[in-house]
Motif scaffolding. Structure first.
Motif, PDB file in Angstrom:
ATOM      1  N   ARG A 130       4.195  -1.577  -7.137  1.00  0.00           N
ATOM      2  CA  ARG A 130       5.200  -1.834  -8.182  1.00  0.00           C
ATOM      3  C   ARG A 130       4.560  -2.112  -9.535  1.00  0.00           C
ATOM      4  O   ARG A 130       5.252  -2.108 -10.553  1.00  0.00           O
ATOM      5  CB  ARG A 130       6.101  -2.998  -7.768  1.00  0.00           C
ATOM      6  CG  ARG A 130       6.954  -2.645  -6.539  1.00  0.00           C
ATOM      7  CD  ARG A 130       7.665  -3.847  -6.007  1.00  0.00           C
ATOM      8  NE  ARG A 130       6.661  -4.794  -5.502  1.00  0.00           N
ATOM      9  CZ  ARG A 130       6.967  -5.926  -4.878  1.00  0.00           C
ATOM     10  NH1 ARG A 130       8.223  -6.266  -4.703  1.00  0.00           N
ATOM     11  NH2 ARG A 130       6.019  -6.712  -4.432  1.00  0.00           N
ATOM     12  N   GLU A 131       3.247  -2.327  -9.554  1.00  0.00           N
ATOM     13  CA  GLU A 131       2.549  -2.460 -10.830  1.00  0.00           C
ATOM     14  C   GLU A 131       2.369  -1.106 -11.501  1.00  0.00           C
ATOM     15  O   GLU A 131       2.063  -1.033 -12.687  1.00  0.00           O
ATOM     16  CB  GLU A 131       1.168  -3.098 -10.634  1.00  0.00           C
ATOM     17  CG  GLU A 131       1.185  -4.535 -10.170  1.00  0.00           C
ATOM     18  CD  GLU A 131      -0.213  -5.082 -10.006  1.00  0.00           C
ATOM     19  OE1 GLU A 131      -1.016  -4.975 -10.955  1.00  0.00           O
ATOM     20  OE2 GLU A 131      -0.509  -5.617  -8.921  1.00  0.00           O
ATOM     21  N   VAL A 132       2.526  -0.022 -10.730  1.00  0.00           N
ATOM     22  CA  VAL A 132       2.219   1.312 -11.218  1.00  0.00           C
ATOM     23  C   VAL A 132       3.469   2.190 -11.341  1.00  0.00           C
ATOM     24  O   VAL A 132       3.592   2.980 -12.267  1.00  0.00           O
ATOM     25  CB  VAL A 132       1.188   1.997 -10.290  1.00  0.00           C
ATOM     26  CG1 VAL A 132       0.835   3.385 -10.779  1.00  0.00           C
ATOM     27  CG2 VAL A 132      -0.056   1.137 -10.173  1.00  0.00           C
ATOM     28  N   SER A 156       0.888   3.852 -19.057  1.00  0.00           N
ATOM     29  CA  SER A 156      -0.522   3.537 -18.800  1.00  0.00           C
ATOM     30  C   SER A 156      -1.020   2.382 -19.661  1.00  0.00           C
ATOM     31  O   SER A 156      -1.867   1.606 -19.218  1.00  0.00           O
ATOM     32  CB  SER A 156      -1.392   4.775 -19.012  1.00  0.00           C
ATOM     33  OG  SER A 156      -1.271   5.235 -20.345  1.00  0.00           O
ATOM     34  N   ASP A 157      -0.486   2.240 -20.863  1.00  0.00           N
ATOM     35  CA  ASP A 157      -0.947   1.135 -21.715  1.00  0.00           C
ATOM     36  C   ASP A 157      -0.388  -0.215 -21.272  1.00  0.00           C
ATOM     37  O   ASP A 157      -0.782  -1.252 -21.801  1.00  0.00           O
ATOM     38  CB  ASP A 157      -0.640   1.399 -23.190  1.00  0.00           C
ATOM     39  CG  ASP A 157       0.855   1.551 -23.471  1.00  0.00           C
ATOM     40  OD1 ASP A 157       1.656   1.623 -22.516  1.00  0.00           O
ATOM     41  OD2 ASP A 157       1.216   1.602 -24.665  1.00  0.00           O
ATOM     42  N   ALA A 217      -5.182  -2.641 -11.992  1.00  0.00           N
ATOM     43  CA  ALA A 217      -4.301  -1.571 -11.501  1.00  0.00           C
ATOM     44  C   ALA A 217      -4.839  -0.217 -11.928  1.00  0.00           C
ATOM     45  O   ALA A 217      -4.873   0.729 -11.131  1.00  0.00           O
ATOM     46  CB  ALA A 217      -2.879  -1.779 -12.017  1.00  0.00           C
ATOM     47  N   ALA A 218      -5.265  -0.096 -13.172  1.00  0.00           N
ATOM     48  CA  ALA A 218      -5.799   1.179 -13.654  1.00  0.00           C
ATOM     49  C   ALA A 218      -7.052   1.585 -12.881  1.00  0.00           C
ATOM     50  O   ALA A 218      -7.241   2.766 -12.569  1.00  0.00           O
ATOM     51  CB  ALA A 218      -6.111   1.088 -15.151  1.00  0.00           C
TER      52      ALA A 218
END
Length: 195
Positions: free
Chosen positions: A82-84, A116-117, A123-124
């Motif tokens: 859910r972070e992505v 993405s920012d 997460a990235a």
């Protein structure tokens, strides 16, 4: 005791991937006897000491400590999808059933990427691929099981395995660990989250 030239070359090559046979060949030993040569070299105290000293120097220069590696693996293993991405179902009324008078609903499932920012660095780092294809949106991340197994191995959690490595030298004051690279995908190391 100083190392011979072949021993020095072996130590340098062994630090690259921990493969004794490859390191022995790179140091100039015959490919036919490289495994035996590697085993013999790795059992020598001065070679062990040279490897330990070289590893400490790499830690001091890079700032990558066992603790940092564990923290990176932990972040990869605990990433919440859910972070992505976000997903939801949307229902829209399309009319009425002529026999029952009940509304006819159209259900549409939507999956959206988080910008993405807006992703955290952890997460990235755990995401290895984002793509849009014929089958829809695909997000691939580091395989959670592989990351957890790597952590367990480092901590010596499996029976018969050596205990956790001794604490190594800390990086110099003010040194920061390098930003985690995007891991390369391979057949056994990554899992697909969404199709």
């Amino acid at each position: 005791m100083s190392l011979t030239e072949k021993q020095r070359l072996f130590v340098r090559a062994y630090l690259i991937d921990g493969n004794g046979k490859k390191a022995a060949i790179a140091a100039g030993y015959s490919p036919n006897g490289a495994e035996v040569a590697a085993s013999r070299l790795l059992s020598q105290v001065k070679v062990q000491e040279a490897l330990a000293a070289a590893r400490l120097q790499l830690v001091a220069v890079s700032g990558v400590t066992p603790e940092w590696v564990l923290s990176q693996l932990q972040q990869m293993a605990t990433l919440d999808i859910r972070e992505v991405v976000t997903w939801q179902s949307e229902a829209t009324e399309m009319g009425e059933d002529t026999e029952t008078g009940e509304p006819i609903l159209n259900i549409v499932n939507r999956v959206r990427l988080v910008d993405s920012d807006q992703l955290t660095a952890a997460a990235a780092a755990a995401i290895t691929e984002v793509s849009q294809g014929k089958s829809g949106l695909k997000v691939k991340k580091v395989n959670r099981l592989e990351a957890l197994l790597a952590i367990a191995r480092i901590l010596g959690m499996f029976p018969g395995q050596a205990k956790a490595p001794p604490k190594t030298a800390q990086p110099p004051a003010g040194a920061t660990p390098p930003a985690p690279d995007q891991p390369e995908t391979d057949a056994g190391g990554w899992g697909q989250l969404l199709n």
